[in-house]
Design a protein around this motif. Structure first.
Motif, PDB file in Angstrom:
ATOM      1  N   ASP A   1      36.752  26.159  32.419  1.00  0.00           N
ATOM      2  CA  ASP A   1      38.047  26.506  33.001  1.00  0.00           C
ATOM      3  C   ASP A   1      37.953  27.041  34.418  1.00  0.00           C
ATOM      4  O   ASP A   1      38.963  27.404  35.006  1.00  0.00           O
ATOM      5  N   SER A   2      36.739  27.114  34.942  1.00  0.00           N
ATOM      6  CA  SER A   2      36.566  27.714  36.267  1.00  0.00           C
ATOM      7  C   SER A   2      37.198  26.846  37.350  1.00  0.00           C
ATOM      8  O   SER A   2      37.049  25.629  37.358  1.00  0.00           O
ATOM      9  N   LYS A   3      37.929  27.531  38.253  1.00  0.00           N
ATOM     10  CA  LYS A   3      38.564  26.779  39.336  1.00  0.00           C
ATOM     11  C   LYS A   3      37.538  26.320  40.357  1.00  0.00           C
ATOM     12  O   LYS A   3      37.706  25.281  40.997  1.00  0.00           O
ATOM     13  N   VAL A   4      36.470  27.113  40.498  1.00  0.00           N
ATOM     14  CA  VAL A   4      35.424  26.731  41.453  1.00  0.00           C
ATOM     15  C   VAL A   4      34.798  25.399  41.031  1.00  0.00           C
ATOM     16  O   VAL A   4      34.570  24.507  41.848  1.00  0.00           O
ATOM     17  N   VAL A   5      34.558  25.260  39.731  1.00  0.00           N
ATOM     18  CA  VAL A   5      33.947  24.025  39.231  1.00  0.00           C
ATOM     19  C   VAL A   5      34.878  22.840  39.436  1.00  0.00           C
ATOM     20  O   VAL A   5      34.451  21.765  39.867  1.00  0.00           O
ATOM     21  N   LEU A   6      36.163  23.071  39.174  1.00  0.00           N
ATOM     22  CA  LEU A   6      37.127  21.991  39.370  1.00  0.00           C
ATOM     23  C   LEU A   6      37.157  21.563  40.832  1.00  0.00           C
ATOM     24  O   LEU A   6      37.177  20.376  41.160  1.00  0.00           O
ATOM     25  N   PHE A   7      37.142  22.573  41.726  1.00  0.00           N
ATOM     26  CA  PHE A   7      37.167  22.291  43.157  1.00  0.00           C
ATOM     27  C   PHE A   7      35.916  21.517  43.555  1.00  0.00           C
ATOM     28  O   PHE A   7      35.986  20.547  44.317  1.00  0.00           O
ATOM     29  N   ALA A   8      34.770  21.954  43.004  1.00  0.00           N
ATOM     30  CA  ALA A   8      33.519  21.254  43.295  1.00  0.00           C
ATOM     31  C   ALA A   8      33.611  19.800  42.843  1.00  0.00           C
ATOM     32  O   ALA A   8      33.212  18.886  43.564  1.00  0.00           O
ATOM     33  N   PHE A   9      34.173  19.605  41.666  1.00  0.00           N
ATOM     34  CA  PHE A   9      34.324  18.264  41.098  1.00  0.00           C
ATOM     35  C   PHE A   9      35.161  17.381  42.018  1.00  0.00           C
ATOM     36  O   PHE A   9      34.773  16.255  42.370  1.00  0.00           O
ATOM     37  N   VAL A  10      36.316  17.939  42.436  1.00  0.00           N
ATOM     38  CA  VAL A  10      37.218  17.155  43.285  1.00  0.00           C
ATOM     39  C   VAL A  10      36.566  16.848  44.630  1.00  0.00           C
ATOM     40  O   VAL A  10      36.647  15.721  45.135  1.00  0.00           O
ATOM     41  N   LEU A  11      35.862  17.842  45.199  1.00  0.00           N
ATOM     42  CA  LEU A  11      35.217  17.615  46.492  1.00  0.00           C
ATOM     43  C   LEU A  11      34.155  16.518  46.400  1.00  0.00           C
ATOM     44  O   LEU A  11      34.079  15.637  47.251  1.00  0.00           O
ATOM     45  N   CYS A  12      33.334  16.586  45.345  1.00  0.00           N
ATOM     46  CA  CYS A  12      32.300  15.559  45.166  1.00  0.00           C
ATOM     47  C   CYS A  12      32.952  14.193  45.052  1.00  0.00           C
ATOM     48  O   CYS A  12      32.512  13.222  45.681  1.00  0.00           O
ATOM     49  N   LEU A  13      34.015  14.120  44.260  1.00  0.00           N
ATOM     50  CA  LEU A  13      34.683  12.834  44.053  1.00  0.00           C
ATOM     51  C   LEU A  13      35.254  12.297  45.353  1.00  0.00           C
ATOM     52  O   LEU A  13      35.036  11.132  45.702  1.00  0.00           O
ATOM     53  N   VAL A  14      35.956  13.176  46.099  1.00  0.00           N
ATOM     54  CA  VAL A  14      36.576  12.704  47.336  1.00  0.00           C
ATOM     55  C   VAL A  14      35.509  12.193  48.299  1.00  0.00           C
ATOM     56  O   VAL A  14      35.655  11.133  48.921  1.00  0.00           O
ATOM     57  N   GLY A  15      34.412  12.943  48.400  1.00  0.00           N
ATOM     58  CA  GLY A  15      33.317  12.504  49.257  1.00  0.00           C
ATOM     59  C   GLY A  15      32.833  11.123  48.874  1.00  0.00           C
ATOM     60  O   GLY A  15      32.663  10.247  49.717  1.00  0.00           O
ATOM     61  N   LEU A  16      32.646  10.922  47.575  1.00  0.00           N
ATOM     62  CA  LEU A  16      32.138   9.623  47.121  1.00  0.00           C
ATOM     63  C   LEU A  16      33.183   8.523  47.288  1.00  0.00           C
ATOM     64  O   LEU A  16      32.842   7.384  47.583  1.00  0.00           O
ATOM     65  N   PHE A  17      34.475   8.880  47.139  1.00  0.00           N
ATOM     66  CA  PHE A  17      35.527   7.878  47.346  1.00  0.00           C
ATOM     67  C   PHE A  17      35.478   7.344  48.773  1.00  0.00           C
ATOM     68  O   PHE A  17      35.625   6.141  49.009  1.00  0.00           O
ATOM     69  N   ILE A  18      35.295   8.270  49.736  1.00  0.00           N
ATOM     70  CA  ILE A  18      35.226   7.818  51.127  1.00  0.00           C
ATOM     71  C   ILE A  18      34.020   6.905  51.299  1.00  0.00           C
ATOM     72  O   ILE A  18      34.093   5.841  51.912  1.00  0.00           O
ATOM     73  N   LYS A  19      32.903   7.310  50.708  1.00  0.00           N
ATOM     74  CA  LYS A  19      31.668   6.533  50.850  1.00  0.00           C
ATOM     75  C   LYS A  19      31.786   5.155  50.217  1.00  0.00           C
ATOM     76  O   LYS A  19      31.175   4.208  50.666  1.00  0.00           O
ATOM     77  N   MET A  20      32.532   5.057  49.112  1.00  0.00           N
ATOM     78  CA  MET A  20      32.613   3.761  48.449  1.00  0.00           C
ATOM     79  C   MET A  20      33.804   2.935  48.922  1.00  0.00           C
ATOM     80  O   MET A  20      34.037   1.852  48.414  1.00  0.00           O
ATOM     81  N   ALA A  21      34.549   3.443  49.909  1.00  0.00           N
ATOM     82  CA  ALA A  21      35.716   2.736  50.444  1.00  0.00           C
ATOM     83  C   ALA A  21      36.769   2.497  49.365  1.00  0.00           C
ATOM     84  O   ALA A  21      37.290   1.411  49.214  1.00  0.00           O
ATOM     85  N   PHE A  22      37.082   3.548  48.623  1.00  0.00           N
ATOM     86  CA  PHE A  22      38.148   3.482  47.634  1.00  0.00           C
ATOM     87  C   PHE A  22      39.482   3.435  48.365  1.00  0.00           C
ATOM     88  O   PHE A  22      39.612   4.000  49.441  1.00  0.00           O
ATOM     89  N   PHE A  23      40.469   2.829  47.750  1.00  0.00           N
ATOM     90  CA  PHE A  23      41.633   2.298  48.441  1.00  0.00           C
ATOM     91  C   PHE A  23      42.175   3.037  49.682  1.00  0.00           C
ATOM     92  O   PHE A  23      42.078   2.485  50.766  1.00  0.00           O
ATOM     93  N   PRO A  24      42.703   4.239  49.618  1.00  0.00           N
ATOM     94  CA  PRO A  24      43.297   4.656  50.895  1.00  0.00           C
ATOM     95  C   PRO A  24      42.244   4.938  51.980  1.00  0.00           C
ATOM     96  O   PRO A  24      42.564   5.026  53.139  1.00  0.00           O
ATOM     97  N   MET A  25      40.990   5.091  51.587  1.00  0.00           N
ATOM     98  CA  MET A  25      39.938   5.413  52.563  1.00  0.00           C
ATOM     99  C   MET A  25      39.053   4.203  52.862  1.00  0.00           C
ATOM    100  O   MET A  25      37.877   4.341  53.157  1.00  0.00           O
ATOM    101  N   HIS A  26      39.613   3.020  52.782  1.00  0.00           N
ATOM    102  CA  HIS A  26      38.776   1.827  52.807  1.00  0.00           C
ATOM    103  C   HIS A  26      38.628   1.212  54.189  1.00  0.00           C
ATOM    104  O   HIS A  26      37.809   0.331  54.367  1.00  0.00           O
ATOM    105  N   SER A  27      39.417   1.691  55.173  1.00  0.00           N
ATOM    106  CA  SER A  27      39.598   0.867  56.371  1.00  0.00           C
ATOM    107  C   SER A  27      38.311   0.636  57.145  1.00  0.00           C
ATOM    108  O   SER A  27      38.211  -0.316  57.896  1.00  0.00           O
TER     109      SER A  27
END
Lengths: 497, 135
Positions: free
Chosen positions: A204-230
């Motif tokens: 339930d920790s918010k820090v862990v959730l934030f870490a999770f979201v940050l890791c995901l967003v970073g990887l989304f940019i790296k993999m050119a996931f839709f809005p960050m694909h240009s």
């Protein structure tokens, strides 16, 4: 020897890359055989690891003998082993196919290019085997830095596209690093296995959730996931063909692997799939990615740009399948990582061959090449069928799993997006077949006697063989889908799925 | 109101790194000059290094060197609260190396861009590209 395999898979190409660049000062001609060796060695090691994993399920290597939470751990399991074998295989086929291209393009700088090429492969394999989240960041950047140089080496707009790729890539990697920082703050550990043991108590920790979201967003940019694909189409379409065939099939797929690894092995399936809003919105965005990627692919006038947008649609397949969060979806996603790498490889190799012959890849210039380059076009069409999902090519089976998973999860948007992209794929590839069947438009007066010898202008044999091998791999992967799923991917699914 | 102030003051290291990070991001997004963008990227990366270093801080702690002659077997009892956490510093050493390498690659590509278009201003470069396309 066999206990050092997980390390050798990275160390061998890294050392050989060093050797290539040093050797480049003295004896250029040796660089190509060295690069082939630098990719064949990890391919051999990874196949040996594949058999080891089939027997033992998990192979763990402690770097420097330091045990888990303190030292860096390399871990090969059912999830990573297939991708591990795939990386050097794809890289080797692409390298063999592009020998003349590389030597013509880079001339005196061939050694430097090949050295970067091998480092890139070593970094990708490292990302797949590592069991440490910070080590993953370092290998991510090793891959990215060599990738920037590989992409930026092209002509025309390549340096500018490469620079934009650096900006996006750095932001992505930095977000991931920040996520790792928050994870470290919450748990005090960087080892994946150790983290997955600690994290359930911090559910339930918010820090862990934030870490999770940050890791995901970073990887989304790296993999050119839709809005960050240009950055992706710009960077890939202007890069040299030799690096396009390496970077395009592998980078995004390995990034998706990393995301699956982080979600399942670090945060755990229970945590990752417990945030319904996150999960569902990601499936929606994936569907959008598929739809827009397909539509943009339809709008392109050159072969390489079209293939780049197909990649963006394919990213949506894998992302959506994974975030459906059921067994079939995840299986389809992992299967599609492998299938898609092979599919895009054969498409890019075919496009590379066409570019080599015609010196252009404008769609309108492809008239009549089905008679002059029948084998190349055959493999290209096979790749197209695989993208569309025609059995028995591999694309059909992963798409089958994805649709099955989507129906199970009641995610009809995703089903609709998959079917839509299938339709667009049909239009896309049949349009190309139509163009290539048309005979050349400019007549030069007298009719040449049309015999096979005059008409066929295939590419050299060393380009043709990797192309045919990649085409055969598509069919073989399709035919052996059952064996792959039951013996390997089944064990990669999280417990309880 | 005092609550917000408390949050601001108690967590000032986070605010510091977030502000720095946003400055970097702003420069990367809105600057027209490519070198300024690269500087923004560097600031962005440095902000994360600051974040890591700041989380290893402990009040009243010292550098993690154990006072011990290295020969006698009796290592003094170590109280973790007496020493700052060295691991984030070590991680950041690697991150700094990565950042320098990224900066190097970015600047070398900027040089190539300048050689090709004779300009580092993004709008001028794009107008040149568009002109070439029309011709």
């Amino acid at each position: 020897m066999s206990q050092h395999l997980p390390l050798l898979i990275i160390a061998a190409p890294l050392l050989i890359a060093l050797l290539i660049s040093v050797n480049g000062w003295f004896y250029q001609r040796l660089s190509f055989p060295l690069a082939v060796l630098g990719l064949a060695a990890p391919l051999y090691f990874s196949i040996e690891l594949l058999f080891l994993v089939l027997k033992e399920k998990v192979v763990v290597y402690k770097l420097g003998g330091w045990s888990a939470p303190f030292g860096i751990e390399y871990r090969v399991d059912s999830l990573s082993v297939l991708i591990l074998a795939l990386i050097p295989a794809v890289a080797l086929l692409n390298l063999l196919s592009n020998q003349q291209e590389i030597e013509n393009y880079f001339e005196k700088k061939t050694a430097g290019f090949l050295s970067l090429y091998v480092i890139f492969v070593s970094g990708l394999s490292g990302m797949v085997v590592t069991g440490d989240v910070f080590n993953l960041y370092v290998l991510l950047e090793i891959t990215a830095l060599s990738g920037y140089a590989l992409v930026g080496a092209g002509k025309n707009e390549a340096p500018l596209a490469g620079l934009n790729y650096i900006f996006m890539g750095t932001v992505g990697a930095s977000f991931y690093l920040l996520g790792v920082g928050y994870l470290y703050m919450a748990t005090g550990s960087l080892n994946m296995a150790d983290l997955s043991a600690i994290l359930p108590s911090l559910h339930d920790s918010k820090v862990v959730l934030f870490a999770f979201v940050l890791c995901l967003v970073g990887l989304f940019i790296k993999m050119a996931f839709f809005p960050m694909h240009s950055w992706l189409p710009a960077a890939y379409s202007s890069s040299p063909p030799a690096s396009r065939g390496l970077v395009a099939p592998l980078t995004t797929k390995v990034m998706i692997y990393v995301m699956i690894r982080i979600s399942l092995s670090v945060f755990g399936a229970d945590f990752s799939f417990s945030h319904t809003i996150l999960k569902e919105s990601l499936v929606w965005i994936s569907s959008a990615s598929i739809v827009f990627g397909s539509i943009w692919a339809l709008r392109q006038k050159t072969l390489s740009k079209m293939l780049c947008y197909i990649i963006i649609a394919e990213i949506g397949y894998m992302m959506g399948g994974f975030w459906l969060g059921n067994a079939d979806g995840i299986t389809g996603s992992i299967l599609h990582i492998i299938n898609d790498a092979v599919m895009t490889l054969s498409l890019f190799l075919a496009a590379g061959s066409i570019l080599y012959r015609l010196k252009t890849d404008e769609l309108s210039e492809l008239k009549g090449i089905i008679t002059s380059m029948p084998i190349t076009m055959g493999v290209f069409i096979l790749g197209g069928f695989s993208i569309i999902g025609v059995p028995p090519t591999c694309g059909f089976f992963s798409k089958w799993y994805l649709i099955k998973g989507a129906l199970q999860a009641d995610s009809y948007v995703f089903v609709a997006a998959l079917l839509f992209s299938t339709l667009v794929g049909v239009v896309l590839f049949f349009r190309i077949i139509e163009i290539t069947y048309l005979t050349s438009s400019h007549h030069d007066g007298h009719e040449e006697p049309r015999s096979w010898v005059n008409v066929i202008k295939e590419v050299p044999l060393n380009m043709l063989i990797p192309l045919v091998v990649s085409g055969a791999m598509e069919v073989l992967l399709g035919l052996y889908t059952k064996e792959i799923t039951l013996n390997i991917i089944k064990f990669a699914l999280p417990a309880g799925y | 109101m005092p609550d917000i102030l408390e949050i601001l003051l108690a967590r000032y290291n986070y605010w510091g790194f977030i502000i720095l990070m946003m400055i970097g991001l702003y420069a990367m997004i809105s600057k027209n000059n490519l070198v300024k963008k690269i500087i923004g990227m560097s600031i962005f990366q440095t902000a994360i290094i600051f974040f890591y270093v700041s989380i290893s801080v402990k009040l009243g702690a010292t550098i993690p060197i154990v006072d011990h002659d290295g020969h006698s077997a009796d290592i003094p009892a170590i109280n973790p609260a007496d020493f700052v956490n060295p691991l984030p510093h070590v991680l950041m050493l690697t991150a700094i190396v990565v950042a320098v390498a990224t900066l190097g690659v970015a600047l070398s590509l900027a040089v190539k861009v300048f050689q090709r278009y004779n300009s580092l201003e993004e709008d001028e470069i794009y107008s040149q590209i568009n002109e070439n396309k029309i011709r």
